[in-house]
Design a protein around this motif. Structure first.
Motif, PDB file in Angstrom:
ATOM      1  N   ARG A  55      -9.830 -36.001  -1.621  1.00 39.16           N
ATOM      2  CA  ARG A  55     -10.289 -34.745  -1.015  1.00 39.16           C
ATOM      3  C   ARG A  55     -11.495 -34.182  -1.762  1.00 39.16           C
ATOM      4  O   ARG A  55     -12.268 -33.403  -1.190  1.00 39.16           O
ATOM      5  CB  ARG A  55      -9.160 -33.712  -0.990  1.00 39.16           C
ATOM      6  CG  ARG A  55      -8.073 -34.048   0.017  1.00 39.16           C
ATOM      7  CD  ARG A  55      -7.076 -32.921   0.183  1.00 39.16           C
ATOM      8  NE  ARG A  55      -7.682 -31.724   0.764  1.00 39.16           N
ATOM      9  CZ  ARG A  55      -6.990 -30.656   1.166  1.00 39.16           C
ATOM     10  NH1 ARG A  55      -5.660 -30.647   1.036  1.00 39.16           N
ATOM     11  NH2 ARG A  55      -7.590 -29.616   1.687  1.00 39.16           N
ATOM     12  N   SER A  56     -11.658 -34.592  -3.004  1.00 36.92           N
ATOM     13  CA  SER A  56     -12.807 -34.143  -3.781  1.00 36.92           C
ATOM     14  C   SER A  56     -14.041 -34.994  -3.478  1.00 36.92           C
ATOM     15  O   SER A  56     -15.110 -34.471  -3.143  1.00 36.92           O
ATOM     16  CB  SER A  56     -12.483 -34.181  -5.272  1.00 36.92           C
ATOM     17  OG  SER A  56     -13.615 -33.883  -6.044  1.00 36.92           O
ATOM     18  N   TRP A  57     -13.908 -36.333  -3.609  1.00 33.90           N
ATOM     19  CA  TRP A  57     -15.105 -37.180  -3.432  1.00 33.90           C
ATOM     20  C   TRP A  57     -15.453 -37.436  -1.969  1.00 33.90           C
ATOM     21  O   TRP A  57     -16.574 -37.854  -1.676  1.00 33.90           O
ATOM     22  CB  TRP A  57     -15.002 -38.474  -4.224  1.00 33.90           C
ATOM     23  CG  TRP A  57     -13.779 -39.323  -4.045  1.00 33.90           C
ATOM     24  CD1 TRP A  57     -12.700 -39.375  -4.885  1.00 33.90           C
ATOM     25  CD2 TRP A  57     -13.515 -40.261  -2.990  1.00 33.90           C
ATOM     26  NE1 TRP A  57     -11.778 -40.285  -4.420  1.00 33.90           N
ATOM     27  CE2 TRP A  57     -12.256 -40.851  -3.258  1.00 33.90           C
ATOM     28  CE3 TRP A  57     -14.216 -40.672  -1.854  1.00 33.90           C
ATOM     29  CZ2 TRP A  57     -11.684 -41.807  -2.434  1.00 33.90           C
ATOM     30  CZ3 TRP A  57     -13.659 -41.628  -1.024  1.00 33.90           C
ATOM     31  CH2 TRP A  57     -12.399 -42.183  -1.320  1.00 33.90           C
ATOM     32  N   TRP A  58     -14.513 -37.191  -1.047  1.00 31.13           N
ATOM     33  CA  TRP A  58     -14.833 -37.222   0.383  1.00 31.13           C
ATOM     34  C   TRP A  58     -14.688 -35.817   0.942  1.00 31.13           C
ATOM     35  O   TRP A  58     -14.067 -35.585   1.969  1.00 31.13           O
ATOM     36  CB  TRP A  58     -13.927 -38.212   1.120  1.00 31.13           C
ATOM     37  CG  TRP A  58     -14.721 -39.276   1.832  1.00 31.13           C
ATOM     38  CD1 TRP A  58     -16.068 -39.429   1.832  1.00 31.13           C
ATOM     39  CD2 TRP A  58     -14.201 -40.322   2.661  1.00 31.13           C
ATOM     40  NE1 TRP A  58     -16.439 -40.509   2.601  1.00 31.13           N
ATOM     41  CE2 TRP A  58     -15.314 -41.086   3.113  1.00 31.13           C
ATOM     42  CE3 TRP A  58     -12.926 -40.703   3.058  1.00 31.13           C
ATOM     43  CZ2 TRP A  58     -15.175 -42.199   3.944  1.00 31.13           C
ATOM     44  CZ3 TRP A  58     -12.798 -41.810   3.888  1.00 31.13           C
ATOM     45  CH2 TRP A  58     -13.902 -42.545   4.319  1.00 31.13           C
ATOM     46  N   ASP A  59     -15.309 -34.885   0.264  1.00 26.56           N
ATOM     47  CA  ASP A  59     -15.217 -33.469   0.596  1.00 26.56           C
ATOM     48  C   ASP A  59     -15.675 -33.232   2.043  1.00 26.56           C
ATOM     49  O   ASP A  59     -16.703 -33.728   2.484  1.00 26.56           O
ATOM     50  CB  ASP A  59     -16.096 -32.660  -0.364  1.00 26.56           C
ATOM     51  CG  ASP A  59     -15.985 -31.170  -0.133  1.00 26.56           C
ATOM     52  OD1 ASP A  59     -14.874 -30.707   0.188  1.00 26.56           O
ATOM     53  OD2 ASP A  59     -17.004 -30.469  -0.265  1.00 26.56           O
ATOM     54  N   GLY A  60     -14.891 -32.467   2.766  1.00 24.74           N
ATOM     55  CA  GLY A  60     -15.240 -32.133   4.143  1.00 24.74           C
ATOM     56  C   GLY A  60     -14.658 -33.067   5.178  1.00 24.74           C
ATOM     57  O   GLY A  60     -14.798 -32.830   6.386  1.00 24.74           O
ATOM     58  N   LEU A  61     -13.985 -34.156   4.725  1.00 22.89           N
ATOM     59  CA  LEU A  61     -13.470 -35.134   5.676  1.00 22.89           C
ATOM     60  C   LEU A  61     -11.948 -35.221   5.689  1.00 22.89           C
ATOM     61  O   LEU A  61     -11.372 -35.788   6.624  1.00 22.89           O
ATOM     62  CB  LEU A  61     -14.055 -36.516   5.374  1.00 22.89           C
ATOM     63  CG  LEU A  61     -15.572 -36.642   5.579  1.00 22.89           C
ATOM     64  CD1 LEU A  61     -16.063 -37.985   5.056  1.00 22.89           C
ATOM     65  CD2 LEU A  61     -15.933 -36.479   7.049  1.00 22.89           C
ATOM     66  N   ILE A  62     -11.287 -34.685   4.663  1.00 27.30           N
ATOM     67  CA  ILE A  62      -9.827 -34.770   4.569  1.00 27.30           C
ATOM     68  C   ILE A  62      -9.252 -33.368   4.468  1.00 27.30           C
ATOM     69  O   ILE A  62      -9.637 -32.598   3.587  1.00 27.30           O
ATOM     70  CB  ILE A  62      -9.394 -35.597   3.338  1.00 27.30           C
ATOM     71  CG1 ILE A  62      -9.972 -37.016   3.401  1.00 27.30           C
ATOM     72  CG2 ILE A  62      -7.866 -35.655   3.234  1.00 27.30           C
ATOM     73  CD1 ILE A  62      -9.739 -37.832   2.143  1.00 27.30           C
ATOM     74  N   GLY A  63      -8.339 -33.019   5.362  1.00 22.38           N
ATOM     75  CA  GLY A  63      -7.710 -31.703   5.321  1.00 22.38           C
ATOM     76  C   GLY A  63      -7.376 -31.222   6.724  1.00 22.38           C
ATOM     77  O   GLY A  63      -7.702 -31.894   7.724  1.00 22.38           O
ATOM     78  N   PRO A  64      -6.750 -30.081   6.850  1.00 27.70           N
ATOM     79  CA  PRO A  64      -6.380 -29.555   8.166  1.00 27.70           C
ATOM     80  C   PRO A  64      -7.599 -29.396   9.074  1.00 27.70           C
ATOM     81  O   PRO A  64      -8.591 -28.774   8.695  1.00 27.70           O
ATOM     82  CB  PRO A  64      -5.754 -28.192   7.843  1.00 27.70           C
ATOM     83  CG  PRO A  64      -5.275 -28.329   6.429  1.00 27.70           C
ATOM     84  CD  PRO A  64      -6.279 -29.220   5.748  1.00 27.70           C
ATOM     85  N   GLY A  65      -7.537 -29.988  10.260  1.00 34.56           N
ATOM     86  CA  GLY A  65      -8.607 -29.865  11.238  1.00 34.56           C
ATOM     87  C   GLY A  65      -9.812 -30.743  10.984  1.00 34.56           C
ATOM     88  O   GLY A  65     -10.736 -30.779  11.803  1.00 34.56           O
ATOM     89  N   LYS A  66      -9.832 -31.466   9.868  1.00 34.83           N
ATOM     90  CA  LYS A  66     -10.985 -32.310   9.546  1.00 34.83           C
ATOM     91  C   LYS A  66     -10.796 -33.699  10.153  1.00 34.83           C
ATOM     92  O   LYS A  66      -9.799 -33.972  10.822  1.00 34.83           O
ATOM     93  CB  LYS A  66     -11.180 -32.360   8.037  1.00 34.83           C
ATOM     94  CG  LYS A  66     -11.524 -30.976   7.469  1.00 34.83           C
ATOM     95  CD  LYS A  66     -11.717 -30.981   5.974  1.00 34.83           C
ATOM     96  CE  LYS A  66     -12.043 -29.565   5.485  1.00 34.83           C
ATOM     97  NZ  LYS A  66     -12.191 -29.501   4.014  1.00 34.83           N
ATOM     98  N   ALA A  67     -11.771 -34.577   9.940  1.00 39.44           N
ATOM     99  CA  ALA A  67     -11.718 -35.899  10.564  1.00 39.44           C
ATOM    100  C   ALA A  67     -10.408 -36.610  10.251  1.00 39.44           C
ATOM    101  O   ALA A  67      -9.758 -37.166  11.142  1.00 39.44           O
ATOM    102  CB  ALA A  67     -12.908 -36.735  10.111  1.00 39.44           C
TER     103      ALA A  67
END
Length: 367
Positions: A55-67
């Motif tokens: 979640r840190s090094w692929w910031d913006g891609l892993i998490g609720p509502g993300k890709a």
């Protein structure tokens, strides 16, 4: 399975390497996010100096509502065997004497990394993985997963990597290894019990590597021939303290890596990349690729120097079950799969739609 993002260490027993060595009492570390309910697991594979904190090094891609939506998916990222972020590696205590493995740690291959990950999933009770995806060294592991354990993997996304290491890649990576091993503080790999760290060698290795991670166009546009502010690299005598701006940038990258990464792991994992060859003992590259039955998306970067786009084109032309092909357009070069978040967002969303044929898993109803 613990899925709150905390670092978890899982013993996997004795790991026998592809070359016949043994790593007793091996441990693999992982982090996971999102509720796991049997058939909604995504495995994210990190690159050479990455770690479990995807979640840190692929910031913006892993998490609720993300890709990679953790409201739908459970996303797991493990640290490779030989690494230094929780899994057994050269800096780990040897079970015989509790001293660091150092030079006793055996050489490993990409296949050994995948074997260790498979053992981790066995320990976690995982029987099926919806998708495995990764870039660079993570892409090499993803590709090996499709050949080693196809019955377990429903789909794969192979990003910014080749079917085998090219002679150029082996050459540039061996130069990095040599920089570390020539450092007088290396002590044959047994520096852990000294007060010395081969920082100069690791820093040089990082400078070489970073130039292959970024695009020539991007580097030149950012720095050109500018001097570092307050310094003059054009004086009457060469002075290493008087640098061009790009030298200062590379020094910064080197310092950052030395502060967070182990030189022994860098050597081991870089050597593993040199050994990458999916055609070994499988009748050659094209025969191995043709035998892949896992639906696979291939992703490349148009300006990649380290793994040029023609290598991904080779994968796409020969792979047995090609799902789709995607190109990241960016001046950044190889690292674009980490930095071009908007493009990767579209690519990963498309990948998961194709992977699930438009029907993502539905979590079980809560009582």
């Amino acid at each position: 399975m613990i899925t709150d993002g905390s670092l978890v260490h899982v013993p996997i027993g004795t790991l026998r390497t592809e070359a016949g060595a043994e790593i007793p009492e091996a441990t693999i570390a992982y982090r996971a996010w999102g509720d796991f309910h049997g058939k909604n697991l995504l495995i994210v594979e990190h690159a050479l100096t990455g770690d479990t904190d995807a979640r840190s090094w692929w910031d913006g891609l892993i998490g609720p509502g993300k890709a990679l939506d953790t409201d739908t998916w459970c996303v797991l990222c493990s640290n490779v065997i030989g690494g230094c972020a929780g899994s057994t590696g050269p800096s780990s205590p040897h079970p015989k004497d509790d001293k660091p493995w150092g030079s006793r740690f055996p050489a490993i291959s990409i296949r050994d990394q995948v074997t260790a990950e498979y053992r981790l999933l066995e320990e976690l009770g995982v029987r099926e993985v919806q998708a495995i995806l990764g870039g660079s060294m993570g892409g090499a592991r993803t590709l090996e997963w499709t050949l080693m354990y196809p019955e377990m993997v429903r789909s794969a996304a192979v990003i910014a990597v080749s079917a085998r290491a090219s002679a150029w890649q082996i050459g540039i990576q061996s130069a990095q290894i040599d920089a570390i091993e020539q450092d007088p503080h290396w002590h044959g790999g047994d520096y852990y019990q000294t007060d010395e760290v081969p920082a100069a060698g690791l820093g040089t290795a990082r400078r070489i590597a970073h130039l292959t991670y970024r695009g020539e166009q991007e580097i030149d546009e950012r720095f050109g021939v500018m001097p570092q502010p307050g310094e003059n690299p054009l004086g009457p005598y060469r002075d290493p303290a008087q640098r061009f701006a790009v030298e200062s940038y590379l020094d910064y990258q080197a310092t950052k890596l030395v502060e967070r990464f182990d030189a022994g792991s860098y050597v081991m994992l870089t050597d593993a990349l040199n050994r990458h060859d999916i055609g070994r003992d499988r009748g050659g590259l094209n025969k191995a690729l043709a035998s892949i039955t896992v639906p696979t998306m291939i992703v490349g970067v148009d300006t990649d120097i380290l793994y040029p786009y023609h290598q991904q084109e080779h994968l796409s032309r020969n792979i047995g079950k090609l799902m789709a092909m995607a190109k990241i357009v960016s001046p950044v070069g190889h690292d674009a799969f980490l930095t071009e978040t908007r493009q990767m967002d579209r690519i990963l969303r498309r990948f998961l739609v194709l992977s699930c044929q438009g029907n993502p898993p539905t979590p079980p109803e809560k009582p």
